[in-house]
Design a protein around this motif. Structure first.
Motif, PDB file in Angstrom:
ATOM      1  N   HIS A  33       0.642  -1.469   0.197  1.00 26.24           N
ATOM      2  CA  HIS A  33       0.104  -0.357  -0.115  1.00 26.24           C
ATOM      3  C   HIS A  33       1.115   1.101   0.051  1.00 26.24           C
ATOM      4  O   HIS A  33       0.408   1.916  -0.742  1.00 26.24           O
ATOM      5  N   THR A  44       2.003   1.484  -3.262  1.00 23.87           N
ATOM      6  CA  THR A  44       1.219   2.409  -3.851  1.00 23.87           C
ATOM      7  C   THR A  44       0.927   3.670  -4.096  1.00 23.87           C
ATOM      8  O   THR A  44       0.814   4.674  -4.705  1.00 23.87           O
ATOM      9  N   GLY A  45       0.972   4.391  -3.070  1.00 19.18           N
ATOM     10  CA  GLY A  45       0.796   5.414  -2.484  1.00 19.18           C
ATOM     11  C   GLY A  45       2.381   6.300  -3.026  1.00 19.18           C
ATOM     12  O   GLY A  45       1.813   7.713  -3.605  1.00 19.18           O
ATOM     13  N   GLN A 101       1.269   6.745  -7.029  1.00 20.40           N
ATOM     14  CA  GLN A 101      -0.086   7.824  -7.085  1.00 20.40           C
ATOM     15  C   GLN A 101       0.157   8.882  -6.162  1.00 20.40           C
ATOM     16  O   GLN A 101      -0.744   9.881  -7.267  1.00 20.40           O
ATOM     17  N   ARG A 117       3.039  -3.600  -6.019  1.00 27.46           N
ATOM     18  CA  ARG A 117       2.308  -2.685  -5.879  1.00 27.46           C
ATOM     19  C   ARG A 117       0.955  -2.656  -6.036  1.00 27.46           C
ATOM     20  O   ARG A 117       1.033  -3.223  -7.237  1.00 27.46           O
ATOM     21  N   SER A 171      -2.486  -1.463  -7.591  1.00 27.24           N
ATOM     22  CA  SER A 171      -3.624  -0.056  -9.259  1.00 27.24           C
ATOM     23  C   SER A 171      -3.540   1.223  -8.361  1.00 27.24           C
ATOM     24  O   SER A 171      -4.275   1.223  -7.354  1.00 27.24           O
ATOM     25  N   ILE A 172      -3.251   2.095  -9.203  1.00 28.36           N
ATOM     26  CA  ILE A 172      -3.613   3.083  -9.014  1.00 28.36           C
ATOM     27  C   ILE A 172      -4.229   4.257  -9.105  1.00 28.36           C
ATOM     28  O   ILE A 172      -4.901   3.818 -10.783  1.00 28.36           O
ATOM     29  N   LYS A 173      -4.867   5.053  -8.581  1.00 29.90           N
ATOM     30  CA  LYS A 173      -6.201   5.939  -9.165  1.00 29.90           C
ATOM     31  C   LYS A 173      -5.369   7.789  -9.137  1.00 29.90           C
ATOM     32  O   LYS A 173      -4.802   7.691  -9.138  1.00 29.90           O
ATOM     33  N   GLN A 174      -5.950   7.103 -10.994  1.00 30.02           N
ATOM     34  CA  GLN A 174      -5.390   8.604 -11.595  1.00 30.02           C
ATOM     35  C   GLN A 174      -6.092   9.733 -12.191  1.00 30.02           C
ATOM     36  O   GLN A 174      -7.512   9.267 -12.026  1.00 30.02           O
ATOM     37  N   SER A 219      -6.807  10.893  -2.886  1.00 29.29           N
ATOM     38  CA  SER A 219      -6.097  10.230  -1.933  1.00 29.29           C
ATOM     39  C   SER A 219      -6.959   9.758  -0.226  1.00 29.29           C
ATOM     40  O   SER A 219      -6.402   9.123   0.475  1.00 29.29           O
ATOM     41  N   PHE A 230      -7.257   6.539   0.157  1.00 24.62           N
ATOM     42  CA  PHE A 230      -5.660   6.591  -0.119  1.00 24.62           C
ATOM     43  C   PHE A 230      -5.218   5.754   1.652  1.00 24.62           C
ATOM     44  O   PHE A 230      -5.138   4.773   2.429  1.00 24.62           O
TER      45      PHE A 230
END
Ligand code: FE2
Length: 154
Positions: free
Chosen positions: A16, A19-20, A23, A72, A74-77, A88, A91
């Motif tokens: 996590h 990932t952060g 992101q 990691r 998947s990230i949010k874009q 955020s 997250f």
């Protein structure tokens, strides 16, 4: 303590944090517009916080005999500031949940009080992130409502 179980839990936390890192760093790069100076720095600071937490957790995983993950999620874009802030907040809330789970597991082993304290210290910072973003988004919405009212009155 079951070290393998603790390592798995800490690797979930580490995943996590990675990932952060990705992101928040991407958000700091792509944010544009009048508020870029403010939010680019804010997102970059959050990315650095993820890296610091990742370092603390990675070092602890090795102390427990484990291998720190390099994976990691998947990230949010987005390139829209309010959406970025909502991502955020999501997250940070998930980070709080992961650290709470890790603390519960660490508390099963009274001999490793230091691990609980380490995780609690990080948890405080994650909760601060939730609180700060919650206020930021709330003030933003209230301000929009007030501006609408003022323009109607004018
Ligand atoms: Fe973190």
């Amino acid at each position: 303590m079951n070290p393998a179980k603790m390592v798995d839990q800490l690797n979930e936390v580490l995943r996590h944090e990675w990932t952060g890192l990705a992101q928040y760093a991407q958000a700091s790069f792509v944010v544009t517009g009048l508020w870029r100076e403010v939010y680019s720095q804010m997102f970059w600071g959050s990315a650095q916080e993820c890296l610091t937490h990742g370092q603390q957790i990675g070092e602890k995983i090795v102390s427990l005999g484990g291998v720190p993950t390099v994976e990691r999620n998947s990230i949010k874009q987005s390139n829209e500031i309010e959406e970025m802030l909502n991502f955020s907040l999501d997250f940070e809330r998930t980070a709080v949940a992961h650290y709470v789970d890790a603390i519960q597991l660490a508390e099963e082993s009274p001999e490793d009080r230091a691990l609980v304290i380490l995780l609690e210290d990080i948890l405080k910072q994650e909760q601060q992130g939730v609180d700060d973003l919650g206020k930021l988004l709330r003030d933003h919405r209230q301000m929009s409502v007030n501006i609408d009212k003022n323009s109607m009155a004018g």
